[in-house]
Design a protein around this motif. Sequence first.
Motif, PDB file in Angstrom:
ATOM      1  N   PRO A 153       0.823  -1.215   0.000  1.00 16.14           N
ATOM      2  CA  PRO A 153       0.000   0.000   0.000  1.00 16.14           C
ATOM      3  C   PRO A 153       0.854   1.260   0.000  1.00 16.14           C
ATOM      4  N   ILE A 154       0.675   2.084  -1.007  1.00 12.81           N
ATOM      5  CA  ILE A 154       1.357   3.382  -1.088  1.00 12.81           C
ATOM      6  C   ILE A 154       0.258   4.425  -1.190  1.00 12.81           C
ATOM      7  N   GLY A 155      -0.378   4.699  -0.091  1.00 12.24           N
ATOM      8  CA  GLY A 155      -1.500   5.624  -0.114  1.00 12.24           C
ATOM      9  C   GLY A 155      -2.030   5.856   1.278  1.00 12.24           C
ATOM     10  N   SER A 156      -3.291   6.164   1.343  1.00  8.84           N
ATOM     11  CA  SER A 156      -3.951   6.436   2.610  1.00  8.84           C
ATOM     12  C   SER A 156      -5.133   5.502   2.748  1.00  8.84           C
ATOM     13  N   SER A 157      -5.348   5.024   3.947  1.00  7.17           N
ATOM     14  CA  SER A 157      -6.532   4.205   4.188  1.00  7.17           C
ATOM     15  C   SER A 157      -7.760   5.091   4.063  1.00  7.17           C
ATOM     16  N   GLY A 158      -8.702   4.635   3.279  1.00  5.20           N
ATOM     17  CA  GLY A 158      -9.902   5.430   3.052  1.00  5.20           C
ATOM     18  C   GLY A 158     -11.126   4.782   3.648  1.00  5.20           C
ATOM     19  N   THR A 159     -12.178   5.556   3.771  1.00  5.56           N
ATOM     20  CA  THR A 159     -13.470   5.051   4.178  1.00  5.56           C
ATOM     21  C   THR A 159     -14.527   5.981   3.586  1.00  5.56           C
ATOM     22  N   CYS A 160     -15.766   5.814   3.979  1.00  3.95           N
ATOM     23  CA  CYS A 160     -16.854   6.582   3.383  1.00  3.95           C
ATOM     24  C   CYS A 160     -17.552   7.438   4.437  1.00  3.95           C
ATOM     25  N   SER A 161     -17.953   8.621   4.035  1.00  6.87           N
ATOM     26  CA  SER A 161     -18.603   9.560   4.945  1.00  6.87           C
ATOM     27  C   SER A 161     -19.562  10.455   4.177  1.00  6.87           C
ATOM     28  N   PHE A 162     -20.443  11.082   4.905  1.00  3.65           N
ATOM     29  CA  PHE A 162     -21.252  12.155   4.340  1.00  3.65           C
ATOM     30  C   PHE A 162     -20.493  13.471   4.534  1.00  3.65           C
ATOM     31  N   TYR A 163     -20.234  14.187   3.451  1.00  4.26           N
ATOM     32  CA  TYR A 163     -19.676  15.533   3.506  1.00  4.26           C
ATOM     33  C   TYR A 163     -20.846  16.515   3.575  1.00  4.26           C
ATOM     34  N   TYR A 164     -20.661  17.590   4.320  1.00  5.26           N
ATOM     35  CA  TYR A 164     -21.746  18.565   4.372  1.00  5.26           C
ATOM     36  C   TYR A 164     -21.213  19.984   4.520  1.00  5.26           C
ATOM     37  N   ASN A 165     -22.056  20.933   4.163  1.00  2.73           N
ATOM     38  CA  ASN A 165     -21.733  22.353   4.262  1.00  2.73           C
ATOM     39  C   ASN A 165     -21.960  22.782   5.711  1.00  2.73           C
ATOM     40  N   GLU A 353      10.138  10.228   3.059  1.00  3.25           N
ATOM     41  CA  GLU A 353      10.416  11.451   2.312  1.00  3.25           C
ATOM     42  C   GLU A 353      10.004  11.339   0.843  1.00  3.25           C
ATOM     43  N   TYR A 354       9.858  10.097   0.320  1.00  4.92           N
ATOM     44  CA  TYR A 354       9.407   9.926  -1.066  1.00  4.92           C
ATOM     45  C   TYR A 354       7.974   9.414  -1.147  1.00  4.92           C
ATOM     46  N   ALA A 355       7.579   8.584  -0.193  1.00  4.62           N
ATOM     47  CA  ALA A 355       6.178   8.156  -0.140  1.00  4.62           C
ATOM     48  C   ALA A 355       5.288   9.329   0.241  1.00  4.62           C
ATOM     49  N   GLY A 356       5.802  10.193   1.106  1.00  2.14           N
ATOM     50  CA  GLY A 356       5.014  11.300   1.629  1.00  2.14           C
ATOM     51  C   GLY A 356       4.381  12.177   0.562  1.00  2.14           C
ATOM     52  N   PRO A 357       5.163  12.736  -0.373  1.00  3.60           N
ATOM     53  CA  PRO A 357       4.568  13.606  -1.392  1.00  3.60           C
ATOM     54  C   PRO A 357       3.533  12.895  -2.267  1.00  3.60           C
ATOM     55  N   ILE A 358       3.742  11.599  -2.529  1.00 11.43           N
ATOM     56  CA  ILE A 358       2.763  10.840  -3.323  1.00 11.43           C
ATOM     57  C   ILE A 358       1.463  10.694  -2.552  1.00 11.43           C
ATOM     58  N   ILE A 359       1.580  10.311  -1.295  1.00 12.56           N
ATOM     59  CA  ILE A 359       0.394  10.117  -0.454  1.00 12.56           C
ATOM     60  C   ILE A 359      -0.281  11.447  -0.164  1.00 12.56           C
ATOM     61  N   GLU A 360       0.518  12.478   0.087  1.00 12.55           N
ATOM     62  CA  GLU A 360      -0.033  13.786   0.453  1.00 12.55           C
ATOM     63  C   GLU A 360      -0.796  14.437  -0.693  1.00 12.55           C
ATOM     64  N   ALA A 361      -0.463  14.065  -1.944  1.00 12.68           N
ATOM     65  CA  ALA A 361      -1.181  14.635  -3.089  1.00 12.68           C
ATOM     66  C   ALA A 361      -2.671  14.323  -3.007  1.00 12.68           C
ATOM     67  N   ALA A 362      -3.004  13.170  -2.432  1.00 13.74           N
ATOM     68  CA  ALA A 362      -4.409  12.768  -2.332  1.00 13.74           C
ATOM     69  C   ALA A 362      -5.040  13.217  -1.017  1.00 13.74           C
TER      70      ALA A 362
END
Length: 471
Positions: A153-165, A353-362
Amino acid sequence: MKIRKILALGLAVVFAVGTLAGCGGKEETAETGSEGENSGDRVLHIGGHTRMYPGEEEAWEAAAAQFEEENPGVKVEINWQGSFDDVAESVQAAKLAKETIDLYSCGARVIQNSLAPAQICMDMTDLVKPYEDRFVEGMLDSATVGEKVWSIPIGSSGTCSFYYNKTMFDELGLEEPASFEELAEVCKVIKEKKNITPILQQGSLATYWPMWFMETYAQTTGNQSVENVEAFLSGERTFDTEEETEAFELIKQFFDEGLIDSNSLNTDSDGMRAAFSQEKSAIFFGGTWEYTNVEEVVGDSFEIGVFEFPSMVEGVQAQHGGGCGTSLFIPTFCNQENMDLIMKFVELITRPEYAGPIIEAAGPIIPSIKGVEAQGSTEGESNFIQDINDNHAQHIITYLDWVWPSEINDVVAQAIPAVGTGNISAQDAVEEIQSTYERLVTEGYQYDWWSTWTDEQWETVTPSTIPESYA
Protein backbone atom coordinates in the motif's frame (compact mmCIF):
# COMPACT_ATOMS: atom_id res chain seq x y z
CA MET A 1 -35.72 -11.62 -15.27
CA LYS A 2 -37.18 -8.15 -14.88
CA ILE A 3 -33.91 -6.69 -13.62
CA ARG A 4 -32.08 -7.72 -16.79
CA LYS A 5 -34.58 -5.87 -18.94
CA ILE A 6 -34.50 -2.75 -16.77
CA LEU A 7 -30.72 -2.66 -16.48
CA ALA A 8 -30.23 -3.25 -20.18
CA LEU A 9 -32.77 -0.72 -21.39
CA GLY A 10 -33.10 1.80 -18.60
CA LEU A 11 -29.59 2.11 -17.22
CA ALA A 12 -27.36 1.37 -20.19
CA VAL A 13 -26.89 5.03 -21.00
CA VAL A 14 -26.32 6.07 -17.39
CA PHE A 15 -23.62 3.53 -16.81
CA ALA A 16 -22.01 3.33 -20.24
CA VAL A 17 -18.25 3.25 -20.03
CA GLY A 18 -15.79 4.66 -22.47
CA THR A 19 -13.59 2.74 -24.78
CA LEU A 20 -11.06 0.79 -22.76
CA ALA A 21 -7.53 2.01 -23.18
CA GLY A 22 -4.63 -0.38 -23.18
CA CYS A 23 -1.58 0.23 -21.05
CA GLY A 24 0.91 2.37 -22.88
CA GLY A 25 4.57 1.85 -23.47
CA LYS A 26 6.70 0.68 -26.38
CA GLU A 27 6.82 -2.98 -27.21
CA GLU A 28 10.39 -4.16 -27.03
CA THR A 29 11.82 -6.42 -29.71
CA ALA A 30 15.01 -8.40 -29.97
CA GLU A 31 16.25 -6.02 -32.65
CA THR A 32 15.53 -2.68 -31.05
CA GLY A 33 15.13 -3.19 -27.31
CA SER A 34 14.13 -0.17 -25.25
CA GLU A 35 15.63 3.27 -25.52
CA GLY A 36 17.55 2.64 -22.32
CA GLU A 37 18.93 -0.66 -23.57
CA ASN A 38 20.25 0.98 -26.73
CA SER A 39 22.21 3.43 -24.63
CA GLY A 40 23.63 0.70 -22.39
CA ASP A 41 21.43 1.59 -19.41
CA ARG A 42 19.19 -0.74 -17.47
CA VAL A 43 15.55 0.35 -17.53
CA LEU A 44 12.95 0.07 -14.79
CA HIS A 45 9.44 0.28 -16.24
CA ILE A 46 6.69 1.70 -14.02
CA GLY A 47 3.08 1.88 -15.13
CA GLY A 48 -0.36 2.67 -13.82
CA HIS A 49 -3.62 4.45 -14.52
CA THR A 50 -3.62 8.21 -15.08
CA ARG A 51 -2.85 10.01 -11.82
CA MET A 52 -5.85 11.67 -10.24
CA TYR A 53 -4.50 14.37 -7.92
CA PRO A 54 -2.53 17.60 -8.45
CA GLY A 55 1.15 17.08 -7.70
CA GLU A 56 0.96 13.28 -7.80
CA GLU A 57 2.84 12.87 -11.10
CA GLU A 58 5.51 15.29 -9.97
CA ALA A 59 5.99 13.31 -6.75
CA TRP A 60 6.54 10.09 -8.69
CA GLU A 61 8.94 11.86 -11.05
CA ALA A 62 10.94 13.19 -8.11
CA ALA A 63 11.20 9.68 -6.67
CA ALA A 64 12.31 8.35 -10.06
CA ALA A 65 14.94 11.07 -10.39
CA GLN A 66 16.29 10.25 -6.94
CA PHE A 67 16.39 6.56 -7.84
CA GLU A 68 18.39 7.28 -10.98
CA GLU A 69 20.78 9.43 -8.96
CA GLU A 70 21.31 6.66 -6.42
CA ASN A 71 21.67 4.01 -9.14
CA PRO A 72 23.92 5.29 -11.96
CA GLY A 73 23.29 3.59 -15.28
CA VAL A 74 19.61 3.01 -14.50
CA LYS A 75 16.71 4.76 -16.19
CA VAL A 76 13.16 4.87 -14.87
CA GLU A 77 10.43 5.06 -17.46
CA ILE A 78 6.98 5.96 -16.11
CA ASN A 79 3.82 5.62 -18.16
CA TRP A 80 0.45 6.64 -16.70
CA GLN A 81 -2.38 5.75 -19.05
CA GLY A 82 -6.04 4.76 -18.90
CA SER A 83 -8.61 5.32 -16.18
CA PHE A 84 -8.79 3.98 -12.65
CA ASP A 85 -11.73 1.76 -13.60
CA ASP A 86 -10.00 0.28 -16.67
CA VAL A 87 -6.94 -1.14 -14.91
CA ALA A 88 -7.79 -4.85 -15.28
CA GLU A 89 -8.30 -4.47 -19.04
CA SER A 90 -5.22 -2.25 -19.40
CA VAL A 91 -2.93 -4.68 -17.60
CA GLN A 92 -4.26 -7.68 -19.52
CA ALA A 93 -3.77 -5.78 -22.77
CA ALA A 94 -0.18 -4.95 -21.80
CA LYS A 95 0.52 -8.59 -21.07
CA LEU A 96 -0.94 -9.74 -24.38
CA ALA A 97 1.11 -7.08 -26.20
CA LYS A 98 4.23 -8.45 -24.47
CA GLU A 99 5.03 -5.10 -22.91
CA THR A 100 7.40 -4.97 -19.97
CA ILE A 101 6.10 -3.45 -16.75
CA ASP A 102 8.15 -3.97 -13.60
CA LEU A 103 5.91 -2.15 -11.13
CA TYR A 104 2.29 -1.09 -11.52
CA SER A 105 0.37 1.39 -9.40
CA CYS A 106 -3.41 1.02 -9.07
CA GLY A 107 -6.24 0.49 -6.62
CA ALA A 108 -6.14 -2.47 -4.25
CA ARG A 109 -9.59 -3.75 -5.22
CA VAL A 110 -8.67 -4.73 -8.77
CA ILE A 111 -5.59 -6.53 -7.44
CA GLN A 112 -7.65 -8.53 -4.95
CA ASN A 113 -10.54 -9.33 -7.27
CA SER A 114 -9.05 -9.64 -10.72
CA LEU A 115 -5.29 -9.48 -11.12
CA ALA A 116 -4.08 -11.77 -8.33
CA PRO A 117 -6.57 -14.54 -9.16
CA ALA A 118 -5.57 -14.24 -12.84
CA GLN A 119 -1.88 -14.81 -11.95
CA ILE A 120 -0.98 -11.28 -13.01
CA CYS A 121 0.63 -10.36 -9.67
CA MET A 122 3.84 -11.69 -8.21
CA ASP A 123 3.70 -13.14 -4.70
CA MET A 124 5.49 -10.40 -2.72
CA THR A 125 5.36 -12.13 0.67
CA ASP A 126 9.10 -12.84 0.94
CA LEU A 127 10.12 -9.79 -1.09
CA VAL A 128 8.45 -7.33 1.28
CA LYS A 129 9.58 -8.88 4.58
CA PRO A 130 12.61 -6.58 5.02
CA TYR A 131 10.33 -3.55 4.71
CA GLU A 132 7.28 -4.66 6.71
CA ASP A 133 8.10 -2.37 9.62
CA ARG A 134 7.78 0.66 7.33
CA PHE A 135 4.02 0.20 7.07
CA VAL A 136 1.49 1.37 9.62
CA GLU A 137 0.10 -1.58 11.56
CA GLY A 138 -2.69 -3.35 9.69
CA MET A 139 -2.00 -1.70 6.33
CA LEU A 140 -0.54 -4.84 4.74
CA ASP A 141 -3.76 -6.68 5.64
CA SER A 142 -5.50 -4.98 2.72
CA ALA A 143 -2.81 -6.39 0.42
CA THR A 144 -3.03 -9.94 1.77
CA VAL A 145 -5.20 -12.70 0.31
CA GLY A 146 -4.83 -16.36 1.18
CA GLU A 147 -2.04 -15.45 3.60
CA LYS A 148 0.06 -14.10 0.72
CA VAL A 149 1.03 -10.45 0.10
CA TRP A 150 0.21 -9.43 -3.48
CA SER A 151 1.00 -5.71 -3.34
CA ILE A 152 2.18 -2.96 -1.06
CA PRO A 153 0.00 0.00 0.00
CA ILE A 154 1.36 3.38 -1.09
CA GLY A 155 -1.50 5.62 -0.11
CA SER A 156 -3.95 6.44 2.61
CA SER A 157 -6.53 4.21 4.19
CA GLY A 158 -9.90 5.43 3.05
CA THR A 159 -13.47 5.05 4.18
CA CYS A 160 -16.85 6.58 3.38
CA SER A 161 -18.60 9.56 4.95
CA PHE A 162 -21.25 12.16 4.34
CA TYR A 163 -19.68 15.53 3.51
CA TYR A 164 -21.75 18.57 4.37
CA ASN A 165 -21.73 22.35 4.26
CA LYS A 166 -21.02 23.05 7.92
CA THR A 167 -21.42 26.80 7.50
CA MET A 168 -24.93 26.28 6.12
CA PHE A 169 -25.78 23.83 8.91
CA ASP A 170 -24.66 26.39 11.52
CA GLU A 171 -26.67 29.11 9.82
CA LEU A 172 -29.81 26.96 9.93
CA GLY A 173 -29.16 25.68 13.44
CA LEU A 174 -28.74 22.10 12.26
CA GLU A 175 -26.77 19.40 14.06
CA GLU A 176 -25.02 16.42 12.52
CA PRO A 177 -27.67 13.68 12.17
CA ALA A 178 -27.05 10.33 13.85
CA SER A 179 -30.19 8.52 12.66
CA PHE A 180 -32.08 8.35 9.37
CA GLU A 181 -34.99 10.20 10.94
CA GLU A 182 -32.68 13.03 11.96
CA LEU A 183 -31.14 13.14 8.49
CA ALA A 184 -34.60 13.30 6.92
CA GLU A 185 -35.48 16.25 9.17
CA VAL A 186 -32.21 18.01 8.27
CA CYS A 187 -32.96 17.60 4.56
CA LYS A 188 -36.51 18.88 5.07
CA VAL A 189 -35.21 22.09 6.68
CA ILE A 190 -32.63 22.59 3.91
CA LYS A 191 -35.33 22.22 1.25
CA GLU A 192 -37.66 24.65 2.98
CA LYS A 193 -35.08 27.29 3.92
CA LYS A 194 -32.68 27.11 0.96
CA ASN A 195 -34.79 25.59 -1.80
CA ILE A 196 -31.88 23.40 -2.94
CA THR A 197 -31.24 19.69 -3.35
CA PRO A 198 -30.27 18.39 0.09
CA ILE A 199 -28.17 15.41 -1.09
CA LEU A 200 -26.65 15.21 -4.57
CA GLN A 201 -24.85 11.99 -5.45
CA GLN A 202 -22.35 11.20 -8.22
CA GLY A 203 -24.87 8.63 -9.38
CA SER A 204 -23.87 8.43 -13.04
CA LEU A 205 -20.72 6.64 -11.82
CA ALA A 206 -21.90 3.12 -11.06
CA THR A 207 -18.84 2.29 -8.96
CA TYR A 208 -19.96 4.61 -6.15
CA TRP A 209 -23.34 3.00 -5.47
CA PRO A 210 -22.05 -0.19 -3.74
CA MET A 211 -20.71 1.99 -0.91
CA TRP A 212 -24.33 2.64 0.06
CA PHE A 213 -25.10 -1.07 0.18
CA MET A 214 -22.02 -1.72 2.35
CA GLU A 215 -23.45 0.70 4.91
CA THR A 216 -27.00 -0.65 5.04
CA TYR A 217 -25.95 -4.30 4.80
CA ALA A 218 -23.56 -3.87 7.74
CA GLN A 219 -26.58 -2.83 9.78
CA THR A 220 -29.13 -5.40 8.56
CA THR A 221 -26.67 -8.22 9.26
CA GLY A 222 -25.92 -7.02 12.76
CA ASN A 223 -22.36 -6.09 11.77
CA GLN A 224 -21.71 -9.42 10.05
CA SER A 225 -21.63 -8.20 6.45
CA VAL A 226 -18.09 -9.35 5.59
CA GLU A 227 -18.65 -12.73 7.19
CA ASN A 228 -21.96 -13.14 5.37
CA VAL A 229 -20.43 -12.25 2.01
CA GLU A 230 -17.57 -14.69 2.52
CA ALA A 231 -20.09 -17.42 3.40
CA PHE A 232 -22.15 -16.51 0.33
CA LEU A 233 -19.13 -16.67 -1.98
CA SER A 234 -18.11 -19.99 -0.44
CA GLY A 235 -21.57 -21.43 -1.19
CA GLU A 236 -22.51 -21.70 2.48
CA ARG A 237 -25.49 -19.31 2.28
CA THR A 238 -27.54 -17.58 -0.38
CA PHE A 239 -27.81 -13.86 -1.04
CA ASP A 240 -31.58 -13.66 -1.32
CA THR A 241 -32.46 -13.65 2.37
CA GLU A 242 -34.29 -11.02 4.41
CA GLU A 243 -31.01 -9.34 5.41
CA GLU A 244 -29.99 -8.60 1.80
CA THR A 245 -33.48 -7.54 0.78
CA GLU A 246 -33.78 -5.17 3.73
CA ALA A 247 -30.41 -3.58 2.89
CA PHE A 248 -31.73 -2.58 -0.55
CA GLU A 249 -35.02 -1.38 0.92
CA LEU A 250 -33.18 0.88 3.39
CA ILE A 251 -31.40 2.58 0.49
CA LYS A 252 -34.76 3.01 -1.24
CA GLN A 253 -35.90 5.07 1.76
CA PHE A 254 -33.48 7.81 0.71
CA PHE A 255 -35.33 8.03 -2.62
CA ASP A 256 -38.82 7.59 -1.15
CA GLU A 257 -38.30 10.35 1.42
CA GLY A 258 -36.92 12.73 -1.19
CA LEU A 259 -33.40 12.84 0.27
CA ILE A 260 -32.06 11.76 -3.15
CA ASP A 261 -33.82 12.53 -6.42
CA SER A 262 -33.37 11.67 -10.08
CA ASN A 263 -30.80 14.48 -10.55
CA SER A 264 -28.25 12.27 -8.83
CA LEU A 265 -28.59 9.60 -11.52
CA ASN A 266 -27.24 11.99 -14.16
CA THR A 267 -24.52 13.65 -12.08
CA ASP A 268 -20.81 12.78 -12.23
CA SER A 269 -18.07 13.66 -9.74
CA ASP A 270 -17.32 17.06 -11.28
CA GLY A 271 -20.99 17.99 -11.34
CA MET A 272 -21.48 16.87 -7.77
CA ARG A 273 -18.51 18.88 -6.52
CA ALA A 274 -19.56 21.92 -8.54
CA ALA A 275 -23.10 21.86 -7.12
CA PHE A 276 -21.74 21.41 -3.61
CA SER A 277 -19.21 24.26 -3.95
CA GLN A 278 -21.87 26.58 -5.42
CA GLU A 279 -24.23 25.70 -2.54
CA LYS A 280 -26.79 24.18 -4.89
CA SER A 281 -26.64 21.09 -2.70
CA ALA A 282 -25.69 20.71 0.94
CA ILE A 283 -24.60 17.10 1.39
CA PHE A 284 -23.03 14.25 -0.57
CA PHE A 285 -21.84 10.74 0.29
CA GLY A 286 -18.33 9.88 -0.81
CA GLY A 287 -14.90 8.54 0.04
CA THR A 288 -12.35 10.25 2.22
CA TRP A 289 -10.06 10.31 -0.83
CA GLU A 290 -12.31 12.98 -2.32
CA TYR A 291 -11.54 15.59 0.29
CA THR A 292 -8.62 17.14 -1.57
CA ASN A 293 -10.64 17.74 -4.75
CA VAL A 294 -13.64 18.99 -2.79
CA GLU A 295 -11.52 21.38 -0.75
CA GLU A 296 -9.96 22.73 -3.95
CA VAL A 297 -13.31 23.70 -5.51
CA VAL A 298 -14.85 24.96 -2.25
CA GLY A 299 -11.85 27.04 -1.22
CA ASP A 300 -12.73 29.54 1.49
CA SER A 301 -16.41 29.72 0.54
CA PHE A 302 -17.55 27.70 3.53
CA GLU A 303 -16.39 25.15 6.07
CA ILE A 304 -16.73 21.46 5.26
CA GLY A 305 -17.82 18.92 7.84
CA VAL A 306 -18.35 15.15 7.81
CA PHE A 307 -20.73 12.80 9.56
CA GLU A 308 -21.11 9.04 9.57
CA PHE A 309 -23.80 7.13 7.68
CA PRO A 310 -26.89 7.32 9.91
CA SER A 311 -28.21 4.50 12.03
CA MET A 312 -31.12 2.78 10.29
CA VAL A 313 -31.40 -0.42 12.34
CA GLU A 314 -32.04 0.00 16.05
CA GLY A 315 -29.28 -1.22 18.32
CA VAL A 316 -26.73 -1.81 15.54
CA GLN A 317 -23.51 0.17 15.20
CA ALA A 318 -22.92 1.82 11.82
CA GLN A 319 -19.92 0.35 9.99
CA HIS A 320 -18.13 1.67 6.92
CA GLY A 321 -16.16 0.00 4.16
CA GLY A 322 -12.48 0.85 4.23
CA GLY A 323 -8.92 -0.07 3.36
CA CYS A 324 -5.76 1.37 1.85
CA GLY A 325 -6.56 2.08 -1.77
CA THR A 326 -3.51 2.89 -3.91
CA SER A 327 -1.10 -0.02 -4.12
CA LEU A 328 1.97 -1.12 -6.04
CA PHE A 329 2.36 -4.64 -7.43
CA ILE A 330 4.89 -6.54 -9.54
CA PRO A 331 3.36 -7.97 -12.73
CA THR A 332 4.27 -11.57 -13.54
CA PHE A 333 5.31 -10.34 -17.00
CA CYS A 334 7.96 -8.03 -15.54
CA ASN A 335 11.61 -8.38 -16.46
CA GLN A 336 12.69 -10.72 -13.67
CA GLU A 337 16.32 -9.78 -14.32
CA ASN A 338 15.25 -6.41 -12.90
CA MET A 339 14.14 -7.88 -9.57
CA ASP A 340 17.03 -6.18 -7.78
CA LEU A 341 16.03 -2.81 -9.28
CA ILE A 342 12.38 -3.45 -8.50
CA MET A 343 13.08 -4.03 -4.83
CA LYS A 344 15.54 -1.14 -4.66
CA PHE A 345 12.74 1.07 -5.91
CA VAL A 346 10.33 -0.45 -3.38
CA GLU A 347 12.87 0.42 -0.70
CA LEU A 348 13.06 4.02 -1.91
CA ILE A 349 9.33 4.52 -2.40
CA THR A 350 8.60 3.32 1.14
CA ARG A 351 10.87 5.96 2.66
CA PRO A 352 8.61 8.65 4.14
CA GLU A 353 10.42 11.45 2.31
CA TYR A 354 9.41 9.93 -1.07
CA ALA A 355 6.18 8.16 -0.14
CA GLY A 356 5.01 11.30 1.63
CA PRO A 357 4.57 13.61 -1.39
CA ILE A 358 2.76 10.84 -3.32
CA ILE A 359 0.39 10.12 -0.45
CA GLU A 360 -0.03 13.79 0.45
CA ALA A 361 -1.18 14.63 -3.09
CA ALA A 362 -4.41 12.77 -2.33
CA GLY A 363 -4.84 14.36 1.09
CA PRO A 364 -3.91 11.51 3.44
CA ILE A 365 -6.35 10.71 6.20
CA ILE A 366 -4.62 7.60 7.57
CA PRO A 367 -1.30 7.22 5.68
CA SER A 368 0.00 3.70 5.02
CA ILE A 369 3.68 4.55 5.56
CA LYS A 370 5.12 5.35 8.96
CA GLY A 371 6.54 8.85 9.20
CA VAL A 372 4.04 10.34 6.71
CA GLU A 373 1.81 12.79 8.53
CA ALA A 374 -1.93 12.93 8.02
CA GLN A 375 -3.26 16.02 6.32
CA GLY A 376 -4.58 18.66 8.69
CA SER A 377 -2.31 21.61 9.21
CA THR A 378 -5.10 24.17 9.41
CA GLU A 379 -7.76 24.34 12.07
CA GLY A 380 -10.60 23.40 9.74
CA GLU A 381 -8.74 20.44 8.32
CA SER A 382 -7.65 19.34 11.79
CA ASN A 383 -11.27 19.16 12.89
CA PHE A 384 -12.11 17.06 9.87
CA ILE A 385 -9.13 14.72 10.24
CA GLN A 386 -9.70 14.37 13.97
CA ASP A 387 -13.35 13.49 13.40
CA ILE A 388 -12.45 10.81 10.85
CA ASN A 389 -9.82 9.23 13.09
CA ASP A 390 -11.76 9.48 16.36
CA ASN A 391 -15.10 8.27 15.00
CA HIS A 392 -15.34 6.95 11.45
CA ALA A 393 -12.04 5.05 11.48
CA GLN A 394 -13.11 3.15 14.59
CA HIS A 395 -15.95 1.54 12.63
CA ILE A 396 -14.11 0.48 9.46
CA ILE A 397 -14.57 -2.97 7.92
CA THR A 398 -13.22 -4.34 4.65
CA TYR A 399 -14.78 -2.91 1.50
CA LEU A 400 -17.16 -5.58 0.21
CA ASP A 401 -16.07 -4.90 -3.36
CA TRP A 402 -12.63 -6.13 -2.29
CA VAL A 403 -14.24 -9.41 -1.29
CA TRP A 404 -16.81 -10.24 -3.96
CA PRO A 405 -15.93 -10.52 -7.68
CA SER A 406 -16.36 -7.58 -10.05
CA GLU A 407 -19.33 -9.23 -11.74
CA ILE A 408 -21.24 -9.19 -8.44
CA ASN A 409 -20.17 -5.59 -7.83
CA ASP A 410 -21.50 -4.58 -11.25
CA VAL A 411 -24.93 -6.06 -10.50
CA VAL A 412 -25.05 -4.36 -7.08
CA ALA A 413 -24.01 -1.04 -8.63
CA GLN A 414 -26.72 -1.19 -11.27
CA ALA A 415 -29.42 -2.57 -8.99
CA ILE A 416 -29.26 0.17 -6.34
CA PRO A 417 -30.55 3.09 -8.45
CA ALA A 418 -33.01 0.72 -10.14
CA VAL A 419 -34.43 -0.26 -6.75
CA GLY A 420 -34.30 3.33 -5.51
CA THR A 421 -36.34 4.62 -8.43
CA GLY A 422 -38.82 1.74 -8.25
CA ASN A 423 -37.89 0.16 -11.57
CA ILE A 424 -37.23 -3.16 -9.86
CA SER A 425 -37.92 -4.53 -6.38
CA ALA A 426 -35.38 -5.32 -3.71
CA GLN A 427 -36.30 -8.97 -4.16
CA ASP A 428 -35.53 -8.74 -7.89
CA ALA A 429 -32.12 -7.28 -7.01
CA VAL A 430 -31.04 -9.99 -4.57
CA GLU A 431 -32.29 -12.75 -6.86
CA GLU A 432 -30.22 -11.34 -9.71
CA ILE A 433 -27.13 -11.21 -7.47
CA GLN A 434 -27.73 -14.82 -6.45
CA SER A 435 -28.21 -15.97 -10.05
CA THR A 436 -25.06 -14.08 -11.11
CA TYR A 437 -23.07 -15.93 -8.46
CA GLU A 438 -24.50 -19.27 -9.58
CA ARG A 439 -23.57 -18.48 -13.17
CA LEU A 440 -20.02 -17.56 -12.14
CA VAL A 441 -19.65 -20.85 -10.30
CA THR A 442 -20.68 -22.79 -13.41
CA GLU A 443 -18.03 -20.79 -15.31
CA GLY A 444 -15.35 -21.81 -12.83
CA TYR A 445 -15.43 -19.06 -10.19
CA GLN A 446 -14.02 -20.05 -6.80
CA TYR A 447 -13.76 -17.64 -3.89
CA ASP A 448 -10.67 -19.26 -2.35
CA TRP A 449 -8.90 -19.50 -5.71
CA TRP A 450 -5.47 -19.86 -4.11
CA SER A 451 -6.40 -23.16 -2.44
CA THR A 452 -6.64 -25.07 -5.73
CA TRP A 453 -3.68 -23.63 -7.61
CA THR A 454 -1.29 -26.14 -9.12
CA ASP A 455 2.48 -26.10 -8.62
CA GLU A 456 2.76 -24.65 -12.12
CA GLN A 457 0.43 -21.77 -11.26
CA TRP A 458 2.35 -21.00 -8.07
CA GLU A 459 5.58 -21.07 -10.08
CA THR A 460 4.13 -18.38 -12.36
CA VAL A 461 3.68 -15.95 -9.45
CA THR A 462 6.84 -16.84 -7.52
CA PRO A 463 9.87 -14.55 -8.04
CA SER A 464 12.86 -16.30 -9.56
CA THR A 465 15.10 -14.61 -7.00
CA ILE A 466 14.68 -12.85 -3.68
CA PRO A 467 17.14 -9.93 -3.66
CA GLU A 468 19.06 -8.97 -0.57
CA SER A 469 17.53 -6.41 1.75
CA TYR A 470 18.20 -2.81 0.69
CA ALA A 471 16.78 -1.36 3.89
